[in-house]
Design an enzyme around this catalytic site. Structure first.
Site, PDB file in Angstrom:
ATOM      1  CG  ASP A  68       7.821 -15.866  -3.675  1.00 22.31           C
ATOM      2  OD1 ASP A  68       8.788 -16.740  -4.269  1.00 22.31           O
ATOM      3  OD2 ASP A  68       7.507 -16.071  -2.543  1.00 22.31           O
ATOM      4  NE  ARG A  73       7.689  -5.878 -10.876  1.00 21.20           N
ATOM      5  CZ  ARG A  73       8.441  -6.188  -9.930  1.00 21.20           C
ATOM      6  NH1 ARG A  73       9.513  -7.094 -10.231  1.00 21.20           N
ATOM      7  NH2 ARG A  73       8.365  -5.411  -8.827  1.00 21.20           N
ATOM      8  CG  ASN A 142       0.358 -12.978  -3.981  1.00 18.17           C
ATOM      9  OD1 ASN A 142       0.319 -14.114  -4.214  1.00 18.17           O
ATOM     10  ND2 ASN A 142       1.317 -12.275  -3.504  1.00 18.17           N
ATOM     11  CB  SER A 186      -5.426 -12.209   2.658  1.00 15.88           C
ATOM     12  OG  SER A 186      -6.387 -12.894   3.233  1.00 15.88           O
TER      13      SER A 186
END
Length: 291
Positions: A68, A73, A142, A186
């Site tokens: 991921d 990136r 993200n 988060s």
């Protein structure tokens, strides 16, 4: 679709062998493969190397060989061109990668036969304002994270949403996340899980020194401004945990929904909650292993 940009995480085990097999299969099936020059040389495939700009402009699809992190990136790099991305997972369980190694060639056949759809994801843009002027602009899929360094004392942040004062936080930092980022930093900081097809923004304080500071969900068109009031040491803005910028006292970080969206190729309907459950169960098993 017959021109593929191949992005390879060279740190993954046996990646050179897997990359070679994929390249041979694609070329046998009439496709052209392009790679960044440095990566191509590292794999002994200099004939496939092109400059980064040419890779993004000519590739009809970015095929990412990694996890991921590599996919994040790549998604940032190609967002401005709208090039779709698909990942072959060489890491741990991934939320973003689409293909597992045993399914590589049947999945590529589906791709060539047009048996896929495009899934778009909301991205974030963060600007750093210093003495009234923008000094940095970053793009992320993200999250945008404002946080103190490892040895810094408590920091103070003043937050506004659409120019309305929200609160002043004494905390280790603040996370502004997209739905995709809800299962990343988060989540570890106590934020909610959000299904990725939604458009919204999450605000999650990191280790706040007050019990009433809680995560918030706000509209996708909101503009979040975080003023750095003071902190004893280094304070950083990081995007997706991969790209950082050092902040100073009185800097302002302005985060909003980016104009561009990440575009992922999907070959099948994804069961988000199955992937989430496996990830959470994997974390639980890892925790048991350390007891």
């Amino acid at each position: 679709m017959n021109v593929f940009g191949l992005v390879v995480n060279l740190n993954k085990k046996e990646v050179d062998e897997v990359a070679g097999q994929i390249i041979r299969w694609l070329e046998i099936n009439g496709c052209r493969v392009l790679m960044e020059e440095e990566t191509a040389r590292s794999l002994g495939l200099a004939r496939l190397g092109v400059p980064q700009r040419q890779l993004v402009e000519q590739a009809q699809c970015m095929l990412v060989l990694g996890g991921d992190g590599t996919l994040l990136r790549t998604a940032r790099r190609v967002a401005f061109s709208g090039t779709p991305v698909i990942g072959i997972n060489l890491g741990h369980l991934g939320f973003l990668t689409e293909i597992d190694i045993p399914d590589t060639f049947p999945s590529l056949r589906k791709l060539l036969d047009g048996q896929y759809y495009i899934e778009e994801r909301m991205m974030l843009e963060a600007r750093v304002i210093r003495q009234g002027a923008a000094v940095e602009k970053l793009l992320g899929l993200n999250d945008a994270v404002i946080t103190k360094g490892a040895f810094a004392r408590i920091s103070y942040f003043e937050m506004y949403v659409n120019d309305e004062y929200v609160n002043t936080y004494s905390a280790d930092g603040i996370i502004i996340a997209s739905p995709t980022g809800s299962t990343a930093y988060s989540l570890s900081a106590g934020g909610p899980v959000v299904t990725p097809e939604l458009d919204l923004m999450l605000i999650t304080p990191i280790c706040p020194h007050t019990l009433w500071a809680r995560p918030m969900v706000i509209a996708p068109d909101s503009v979040v401004r975080v003023d750095v009031l003071k902190g004893g040491g280094e304070i950083m803005l990081t995007m997706d945990g991969q790209h950082g910028f050092s902040l100073r006292r009185n800097d302002q970080v302005v985060v909003r929904r980016a104009e561009k969206r990440a575009r992922f190729i999907r070959l099948k309907s994804r069961d988000f909650f199955t992937v989430l459950r496996k990830k959470l169960e994997g974390n639980r098993d890892n925790a048991k292993g350390t007891e």
